[in-house]
Design an enzyme around this catalytic site. Structure first.
Site, PDB file in Angstrom:
ATOM      1  N   CYS A  71       0.801  -1.226   0.000  1.00  7.00           N
ATOM      2  CA  CYS A  71       0.000   0.000   0.000  1.00  7.00           C
ATOM      3  C   CYS A  71       0.833   1.275   0.000  1.00  7.00           C
ATOM      4  O   CYS A  71       0.271   2.372  -0.001  1.00  7.00           O
ATOM      5  CB  CYS A  71      -0.945  -0.025   1.193  1.00  7.00           C
ATOM      6  SG  CYS A  71      -1.924  -1.526   1.189  1.00  7.00           S
ATOM      7  N   HIS A 105      -2.429   7.986   6.529  1.00  2.00           N
ATOM      8  CA  HIS A 105      -2.644   6.671   5.921  1.00  2.00           C
ATOM      9  C   HIS A 105      -4.100   6.271   6.188  1.00  2.00           C
ATOM     10  O   HIS A 105      -4.775   5.805   5.284  1.00  2.00           O
ATOM     11  CB  HIS A 105      -1.655   5.660   6.499  1.00  2.00           C
ATOM     12  CG  HIS A 105      -1.700   4.329   5.831  1.00  2.00           C
ATOM     13  ND1 HIS A 105      -1.535   4.177   4.472  1.00  2.00           N
ATOM     14  CD2 HIS A 105      -1.908   3.076   6.324  1.00  2.00           C
ATOM     15  CE1 HIS A 105      -1.644   2.893   4.161  1.00  2.00           C
ATOM     16  NE2 HIS A 105      -1.874   2.202   5.256  1.00  2.00           N
ATOM     17  N   GLU A 123      -1.277   5.092  14.138  1.00  2.00           N
ATOM     18  CA  GLU A 123      -0.907   6.307  13.399  1.00  2.00           C
ATOM     19  C   GLU A 123      -1.113   7.544  14.280  1.00  2.00           C
ATOM     20  O   GLU A 123      -0.265   8.445  14.314  1.00  2.00           O
ATOM     21  CB  GLU A 123      -1.724   6.423  12.100  1.00  2.00           C
ATOM     22  CG  GLU A 123      -1.296   7.616  11.259  1.00  2.00           C
ATOM     23  CD  GLU A 123      -1.864   7.599   9.843  1.00  2.00           C
ATOM     24  OE1 GLU A 123      -2.784   6.797   9.560  1.00  2.00           O
ATOM     25  OE2 GLU A 123      -1.376   8.403   9.022  1.00  2.00           O
ATOM     26  N   LYS A 174      -8.889   8.102   2.250  1.00  2.00           N
ATOM     27  CA  LYS A 174      -9.366   6.734   1.967  1.00  2.00           C
ATOM     28  C   LYS A 174     -10.853   6.590   2.296  1.00  2.00           C
ATOM     29  O   LYS A 174     -11.536   5.727   1.755  1.00  2.00           O
ATOM     30  CB  LYS A 174      -8.566   5.713   2.764  1.00  2.00           C
ATOM     31  CG  LYS A 174      -7.168   5.474   2.209  1.00  2.00           C
ATOM     32  CD  LYS A 174      -6.495   4.290   2.862  1.00  2.00           C
ATOM     33  CE  LYS A 174      -5.090   4.080   2.328  1.00  2.00           C
ATOM     34  NZ  LYS A 174      -4.119   5.077   2.816  1.00  2.00           N
ATOM     35  N   HIS A 181      -9.533   2.193  -0.174  1.00  2.00           N
ATOM     36  CA  HIS A 181      -8.114   1.853  -0.127  1.00  2.00           C
ATOM     37  C   HIS A 181      -7.734   1.237  -1.464  1.00  2.00           C
ATOM     38  O   HIS A 181      -7.973   0.052  -1.701  1.00  2.00           O
ATOM     39  CB  HIS A 181      -7.828   0.891   1.026  1.00  2.00           C
ATOM     40  CG  HIS A 181      -6.361   0.786   1.331  1.00  2.00           C
ATOM     41  ND1 HIS A 181      -5.381   1.052   0.397  1.00  2.00           N
ATOM     42  CD2 HIS A 181      -5.704   0.473   2.482  1.00  2.00           C
ATOM     43  CE1 HIS A 181      -4.188   0.881   0.939  1.00  2.00           C
ATOM     44  NE2 HIS A 181      -4.355   0.542   2.212  1.00  2.00           N
ATOM     45  N   PHE A 191       1.602  -2.950   4.520  1.00  2.00           N
ATOM     46  CA  PHE A 191       1.849  -4.293   5.026  1.00  2.00           C
ATOM     47  C   PHE A 191       3.288  -4.672   4.676  1.00  2.00           C
ATOM     48  O   PHE A 191       3.799  -4.300   3.623  1.00  2.00           O
ATOM     49  CB  PHE A 191       0.891  -5.298   4.377  1.00  2.00           C
ATOM     50  CG  PHE A 191      -0.464  -5.344   5.026  1.00  2.00           C
ATOM     51  CD1 PHE A 191      -0.752  -4.607   6.156  1.00  2.00           C
ATOM     52  CD2 PHE A 191      -1.458  -6.152   4.500  1.00  2.00           C
ATOM     53  CE1 PHE A 191      -2.001  -4.666   6.761  1.00  2.00           C
ATOM     54  CE2 PHE A 191      -2.710  -6.222   5.091  1.00  2.00           C
ATOM     55  CZ  PHE A 191      -2.985  -5.475   6.222  1.00  2.00           C
TER      56      PHE A 191
END
Lengths: 402, 81
Positions: free
Chosen positions: A161, A293, A304, A325, A330, A389
């Site tokens: 991502c 994010h 975060e 997002k 996403h 990830f």
């Protein structure tokens, strides 16, 4: 001597529509593109997503070329064409020596899964002859190079991502060092295939009912698709050709968790933000906006927020933070590139797009997430966070160009 | 039997070429069909005529008529088997 690097063109295609105007208006409206997905394959228990609106490929591509283009390449091409048009590069051979670097987390999944279906389900003895060049993860970068006549470096990068952010970092570095004057960089992905969406479902990170980043009632992410491409250019090159400049890219803080495959790591995320601030030579209080994010999973948004508090201390409660997002889903490797476009537009227009679907925070998520309504704001420095990830973290920093 | 009309139809649709430009003696390369693109045409034709065109034959196909000839040969040989 490192060269200054500026952004002179933008392209975006996403669930919010075709082109940067649709994308930006959609973001600022606060109306999410997430809705019930249109399914291609078998009945799917994954019901929600932010799909690119239906389009006729013949409107964009010659029929003889379409068999080379998986959907992830199609999205990259549409976005790249917009970006070069926007940057005033659509005519002449100025692009010849440019670089094109496209991030993708998934590659040509439509092609791969159609192939497996033919072999495993239909028991076909053969598959389409262009399966390899159409499905390979670098196909999008190659397609853009061929379509636009770019003969400089062209390749793909992949870091789940954060792929789009790493592609932008790569282009930024190449221009900074003098390797190239001009580059197209960004990300593309189209994850709405049966196998891939079921794989995401299996990981238990998808929300069944919506994306609500930083909200106490958040329960997961929602898949999106799209492509974001930006034109990066040495400042000197842009000024020489009299091109207007959206913003300057001033840092990319990179780090790796070296910890867990999916669980975000606060220390490592903080390190990426610290590195971005150090490279940009700015103090935390000078950051005017953070495009988070912000996936909408319980853990990401908590970690975060904690990392932002670790870096920004008391100023964490003042700096506006939002997750786009919540509006475009996403979009895997495209997300960080679309979010870079959003961050650059926020600087250019001095508007912060909101976090949609926000109701109330919790004990960890207690910052200013610009809930639901866009906000006029003076933005000189803005960050775009991406934490993938595998523990690959990338924090891009953009600065108003005056 | 394979027919020129079907071959013309497949090439026309796959490659977006006006059918009237596709004559038996036309070289594929003159239609902008390189060896890789030819594979997609042959892939469609294999389905239409229920034949399998072996890899070593692909390089011998230069013209539209070569396609017709090769497919007919393959069909005839499979019938004899």
């Amino acid at each position: 001597m490192k060269r200054r690097v500026v952004i002179t063109g933008l392209g975006a295609i996403s669930g919010l529509g075709f082109g940067v105007d649709d994308f930006w208006q959609g973001l600022c409206s606060g109306a999410s593109a997430i809705k019930e997905i249109v399914e291609e394959g078998p009945t799917n228990s994954v019901k929600l997503g932010a799909q690119v609106p239906e389009f006729d490929t013949a409107d964009y591509f010659d029929v003889s070329k379409i068999s080379f283009y998986d959907r992830f390449s199609q999205l990259a091409l549409i976005s790249a064409r917009e970006a070069i048009q926007d940057a005033g590069l659509a005519s002449g051979d100025i692009l010849r020596d440019a670089a094109v670097i496209i991030g993708t987390g998934c590659g040509g999944k439509h092609t791969d899964e159609a192939t497996y279906y033919q072999l495993y389900v239909k028991k076909s003895a053969r598959v389409h002859p262009l399966t390899i060049p159409k499905g390979m993860p670098s196909a999008a970068a190659s397609a853009v190079s061929m379509d636009l006549g770019i003969k400089g470096p062209s390749f793909s990068v992949t870091s789940a991502c954060a792929s789009g952010a790493h592609a932008i970092f790569q282009a930024y570095s190449m221009i900074q060092s003098g390797m190239v004057d001009l580059a197209l960089a960004g990300g593309t992905d189209s994850p709405f295939t049966f196998g891939l969406s079921k794989s995401w479902e299996a990981l238990r990170v998808l929300s069944p009912d919506g994306c609500r980043p930083f909200s106490s009632n958040r329960n997961g992410m929602v898949l999106g698709e799209g492509a974001g491409i930006i034109v990066l250019e040495s400042e000197q090159h842009a000024l020489k050709r009299g091109q207007s400049i959206y913003a300057e890219i001033v840092a990319c803080g990179l780090s790796s968790d070296a910890d867990h495959m999916t669980r975000p790591n606060q220390t490592s995320i903080s390190l990426a933000i610290h590195k971005a601030l150090a490279q940009a030579e700015v103090k935390p209080f000078q950051v005017d906006y953070i495009n988070a994010h912000g996936t909408g999973t319980v853990l990401n948004d908590q970690v975060e927020s904690l990392a932002i508090k670790e870096v920004f201390k008391n100023y964490a409660y003042e700096v506006p933070i939002s997750s786009s997002k919540s509006l475009h889903g996403h979009a895997m490797g495209a997300s960080s590139a679309l979010e870079a476009v959003a961050t650059i537009k926020s600087i250019a227009d001095q508007i912060i797009p909101p976090t949609a679907n926000f109701t109330a925070g919790d004990e960890f998520c207690d910052l200013d997430y610009v809930p639901n309504v866009a906000r006029k704001h003076s933005i000189n420095i803005a960050l775009s966070n991406s934490f993938a990830f595998g523990g690959s973290n990338a924090v891009l920093a953009f600065k108003r160009y005056i | 039997m394979a027919s020129l009309e079907v071959i013309r139809d497949v090439i026309s649709k796959e490659m977006n070429i006006a059918p009237e430009l596709i004559e038996p003696g036309t070289h594929l390369i003159d239609l902008g069909i390189d060896s890789l693109m030819a594979l997609t045409v042959l892939f469609q034709l294999e389905d239409r005529f229920n034949v399998e065109i072996p890899p070593d034959i692909v390089d011998t196909i230069i013209t539209v008529d070569d396609i017709l000839t090769k497919i007919n040969e393959l069909q005839n040989s499979s019938e004899h088997v």
